[in-house]
Design a protein around this motif. Structure first.
Motif, short mmCIF file in Angstrom:
data_model
loop_
_atom_site.label_atom_id
_atom_site.label_comp_id
_atom_site.label_asym_id
_atom_site.label_seq_id
_atom_site.Cartn_x
_atom_site.Cartn_y
_atom_site.Cartn_z
N PRO A 242 0.83 -1.21 0.00
CA PRO A 242 0.00 0.00 0.00
C PRO A 242 0.86 1.26 0.00
CG PRO A 242 -0.80 -1.58 1.61
CD PRO A 242 0.51 -2.11 1.12
N LEU A 243 0.43 2.24 -0.77
CA LEU A 243 1.08 3.55 -0.89
C LEU A 243 2.40 3.49 -1.65
CD1 LEU A 243 0.40 5.07 2.66
CD2 LEU A 243 -0.94 5.36 0.58
N LEU A 244 3.26 2.51 -1.32
CA LEU A 244 4.55 2.43 -2.01
C LEU A 244 4.36 2.16 -3.50
CD1 LEU A 244 6.85 0.49 0.49
CD2 LEU A 244 6.86 2.92 -0.09
N GLY A 245 3.38 1.32 -3.84
CA GLY A 245 3.11 1.02 -5.24
C GLY A 245 2.73 2.26 -6.03
N GLU A 246 1.89 3.09 -5.44
CA GLU A 246 1.45 4.32 -6.11
C GLU A 246 2.62 5.28 -6.34
OE1 GLU A 246 -2.02 2.27 -5.03
OE2 GLU A 246 -0.28 2.75 -3.80
N ILE A 247 3.59 5.24 -5.43
CA ILE A 247 4.77 6.09 -5.59
C ILE A 247 5.74 5.49 -6.60
CG2 ILE A 247 6.78 7.03 -4.37
CD1 ILE A 247 5.07 7.03 -1.82
N LEU A 248 5.87 4.17 -6.56
CA LEU A 248 6.91 3.50 -7.35
C LEU A 248 6.57 3.37 -8.83
CD1 LEU A 248 9.61 1.93 -7.13
CD2 LEU A 248 8.25 -0.15 -6.82
N ILE A 249 5.32 3.00 -9.14
CA ILE A 249 5.02 2.62 -10.53
C ILE A 249 5.17 3.77 -11.53
CG2 ILE A 249 2.49 2.94 -10.49
CD1 ILE A 249 2.43 0.18 -12.04
N PRO A 250 4.85 5.03 -11.19
CA PRO A 250 5.13 6.09 -12.17
C PRO A 250 6.63 6.30 -12.40
CG PRO A 250 3.53 6.83 -10.52
CD PRO A 250 4.13 5.57 -10.02
N LEU A 251 7.45 5.92 -11.42
CA LEU A 251 8.89 6.14 -11.52
C LEU A 251 9.59 5.04 -12.30
CD1 LEU A 251 9.59 7.34 -7.85
CD2 LEU A 251 9.27 8.76 -9.89
N VAL A 252 9.22 3.79 -12.03
CA VAL A 252 9.96 2.66 -12.63
C VAL A 252 9.07 1.73 -13.45
CG1 VAL A 252 11.64 2.73 -10.76
CG2 VAL A 252 9.68 1.20 -10.57
N GLY A 253 7.77 2.04 -13.55
CA GLY A 253 6.86 1.14 -14.26
C GLY A 253 7.25 0.89 -15.70
N PHE A 254 7.59 1.95 -16.43
CA PHE A 254 7.94 1.80 -17.84
C PHE A 254 9.22 0.98 -18.00
CE2 PHE A 254 10.21 3.67 -21.61
CZ PHE A 254 9.46 3.00 -22.57
N GLN A 255 10.24 1.27 -17.20
CA GLN A 255 11.49 0.53 -17.29
C GLN A 255 11.28 -0.95 -16.96
OE1 GLN A 255 14.32 1.63 -18.55
NE2 GLN A 255 13.39 3.65 -18.86
N SER A 256 10.46 -1.22 -15.98
CA SER A 256 10.17 -2.60 -15.61
C SER A 256 9.46 -3.34 -16.74
CB SER A 256 9.32 -2.64 -14.34
OG SER A 256 9.03 -3.97 -13.97
N MET A 257 8.50 -2.67 -17.38
CA MET A 257 7.79 -3.30 -18.50
C MET A 257 8.71 -3.49 -19.70
SD MET A 257 3.89 -1.77 -18.40
CE MET A 257 4.26 -0.09 -17.89
N LYS A 258 9.66 -2.58 -19.92
CA LYS A 258 10.62 -2.75 -21.00
C LYS A 258 11.45 -4.02 -20.81
CE LYS A 258 13.15 0.57 -22.62
NZ LYS A 258 14.04 1.74 -22.71
N GLY A 259 11.90 -4.23 -19.59
CA GLY A 259 12.65 -5.45 -19.31
C GLY A 259 11.81 -6.69 -19.52
N HIS A 260 10.54 -6.62 -19.14
CA HIS A 260 9.61 -7.74 -19.34
C HIS A 260 9.44 -8.04 -20.83
CE1 HIS A 260 6.26 -10.35 -18.20
NE2 HIS A 260 5.57 -9.82 -19.20
N VAL A 261 9.35 -7.00 -21.65
CA VAL A 261 9.20 -7.18 -23.10
C VAL A 261 10.45 -7.83 -23.69
CG1 VAL A 261 9.03 -5.96 -25.31
CG2 VAL A 261 7.56 -5.30 -23.39
N LYS A 262 11.63 -7.35 -23.32
CA LYS A 262 12.88 -7.88 -23.87
C LYS A 262 13.05 -9.36 -23.56
CE LYS A 262 15.53 -3.56 -23.78
NZ LYS A 262 16.70 -2.85 -23.17
N ASP A 263 12.59 -9.78 -22.40
CA ASP A 263 12.71 -11.19 -22.02
C ASP A 263 11.89 -12.10 -22.94
OD1 ASP A 263 14.41 -10.61 -19.95
OD2 ASP A 263 12.85 -10.62 -18.40
#
Length: 402
Positions: A242-263
C-alpha cells in the motif's frame, strides 16, 4: 579539613529512614496535565495510523468511477476501424476483422466468431499480425479488444480475473446482433458461441471465462498462459505494498515493462522493429491513458498472475463434463511463463487438454517471429477444425470447366 568535608556532605544528604517509604520528588511527567497529554498523543497516533490504513485500502481498490483515455486514436491505425461498446462498468474498445466478399463466396460460412484475448500491457496491437491472418484463412469474424485499462478501453477497478471475464461476457451479449450476418449460430439455445484464444495473462482470463460459461466456448487455445509459478520481479513485490506502489510505478513502471518485453524474444536484433514499437505503444498508453499504470498496478495486486490453479481445475471439470478440449501452445525458450509450467498445467487440466511445444520460441516470439507464428496459427486453425471445413468452390468450378 577532612572532617569538615564529611560533616558538610552529611548535612546535604537525605536522612535514611528505616521502615518508611521515601517520597520521590514529583517530576513534570507525573503531573495530571502531562499524563493527559501523553494519552492525547497516543490517541492522535492511533488515529493517524487508522486513517493511513483506510487510505491505503481505498487506493488499493482504485477509483470507484471508470477512467477514460484522453484520445480515441490508436498509436498505429489498424485496417478495420475502431469500434466502442458501452458496458455497465465502462466503455471498451474493439476491432472486428470481417471476411472479404471473395471469402463469403468461396468458403463455407463458419458457425462461430474467433475472440482473441491479449496479455497484461500491450493491448489490441498484440494481434496485429495474428488477427488479419486468421481472418484471411476462414470465413469468420475475428474479434480483438482492449481489456479494461489498456489501449482505448476505460480503466475499471479492481483488476481481477472476474472483472475481465465479465467484460467478455457482457461484450459478447452486446455485439452478437452486430455480427449475426457474418456467421451461422451453432445453437439457438446459447446466446453466443465462440472459439477463444488467450495469451499470457489473457490465457487466465480466457480460462476464467470458459470455466464460468463453458457452454459458450466451443474450443479454447491457451498460448504460454500465466497463472502458475514464475519469477516475480522485485519491483512487482514492492508495488503490491500500500502507498509504495502508487509512488513506485510512475517512476519505474515503464522501465520494468521494457525489461519484461525484452525477455520475450530470443533474438532482440531480429525483432528490433517489433520491440521498438511495443516500447512506443507502452509510452503512448502511459501518456494517453491516465488509468493505464493504475490498472497494471491493480492487476499485480488482485489478479492471480501466479496462482490460478483453482481456475484451471474448474476449467478441467467443466470441459471434461462437456467432452471439450483445450489446446496449450508453449515455446521451449519461454522464460516469462517458463516452459516448466506446462507440465504443472497438464496435471491440472488432465485429459481435457493437449500440449504442443514449439521449438526455439520464446514468450513474445510466438506471435511475432515467423518460425513460431506459422506453426502456431496452423495449430490454432486445426484445433478449431476450420481448415478442414473450408470449401473452395472456385477450385471445383475451375475443374468442371476443364
Amino acid at each position: 579539613m577532612l572532617n569538615a568535608v564529611k560533616s558538610r556532605l552529611s548535612l546535604n544528604s537525605e536522612p535514611k529512614l528505616e521502615g518508611a517509604k521515601v517520597q520521590r520528588r514529583p517530576t513534570s511527567y507525573d503531573t495530571p496535565n502531562s499524563q493527559s497529554t501523553r494519552r492525547s498523543y497516543q490517541e492522535y497516533f492511533i488515529c493517524l495510523i487508522s486513517i493511513l490504513v483506510i487510505i491505503a485500502a481505498l487506493i488499493n481498490q482504485g477509483p470507484y468511477e471508470s477512467i477514460s483515455p484522453y484520445s480515441d486514436v490508436l498509436v498505429r491505425p489498424l485496417a478495420p476501424p475502431s469500434r466502442f461498446a458501452q458496458l455497465s462498468r465502462g466503455r471498451m474498445h474493439y476491432v472486428v476483422y470481417l471476411p472479404t466478399e471473395i471469402q463469403r463466396k468461396t468458403q463455407k460460412q463458419c458457425e462461430r466468431p474467433i475472440v482473441l484475448v491479449h496479455g497484461i500491457s500491450v493491448g489490441i496491437h498484440l494481434w496485429e499480425e495474428t488477427a488479419p491472418y486468421l481472418s484471411s484463412k476462414v470465413n469468420c469474424p475475428v474479434i480483438v479488444f482492449d481489456l479494461y485499462g489498456r489501449g482505448l478501453s476505460d480503466a475499471v477497478f479492481p483488476n481481477d480475473d472476474q472483472l475481465f471475464s465479465g467484460q467478455i461476457a457482457e461484450f459478447l451479449n452486446v455485439i452478437q446482433h452486430e455480427l449475426k450476418d457474418h456467421y451461422t449460430p451453432s445453437s439457438l439455445t446459447t446466446p453466443f458461441d465462440i472459439d477463444l484464444v488467450g495469451v499470457s495473462l489473457g490465457g487466465v482470463v480466457a480460462s476464467k471465462f470458459a470455466s464460468t460459461f463453458p457452454k459458450s466456448v466451443h474450443s479454447l487455445v491457451l498460448i504460454c498462459p500465466a497463472g502458475l509459478k514464475s519469477k516475480v520481479p522485485f519491483t512487482a513485490h514492492i508495488a503490491k505494498l500500500p502507498l509504495l506502489g502508487e509512488i513506485l510505478i510512475p517512476l519505474v513502471g515503464f522501465q520494468s515493462m521494457k525489461g519484461h518485453v525484452k525477455d520475450g524474444y530470443i533474438d532482440l536484433n531480429h525483432s528490433a522493429n517489433q520491440v521498438e514499437f511495443i516500447f512506443e505503444y507502452l509510452q503512448y498508453q502511459i501518456a494517453n491513458h491516465p488509468g493505464f499504470l493504475d490498472s497494471v498496478l491493480s492487476t499485480l495486486r488482485y489478479f492471480p498472475i501466479h496462482d490460478a490453479t483453482d481456475t484451471f481445475s474448474r476449467l478441467n471439470e467443466q470441459f471434461s463434463d462437456l467432452d471439450k478440449k483445450t489446446l496449450i501452445l508453449w515455446g521451449d525458450k519461454d522464460i516469462t511463463t517458463p516452459i516448466s509450467n506446462a507440465e504443472d498445467l497438464m496435471v491440472l487440466l488432465k485429459d481435457s487438454a493437449s500440449l504442443k511445444v514449439l521449438e526455439n520460441c520464446a514468450h513474445a516470439d510466438m506471435l511475432a517471429t515467423e518460425s513460431c507464428f506459422t506453426p502456431l496459427t496452423s495449430l490454432i486453425l486445426n484445433h478449431f477444425d476450420l481448415e478442414s471445413k473450408q470449401i473452395q468452390r472456385h477450385c471445383i468450378q475451375s475443374h468442371l470447366k476443364m
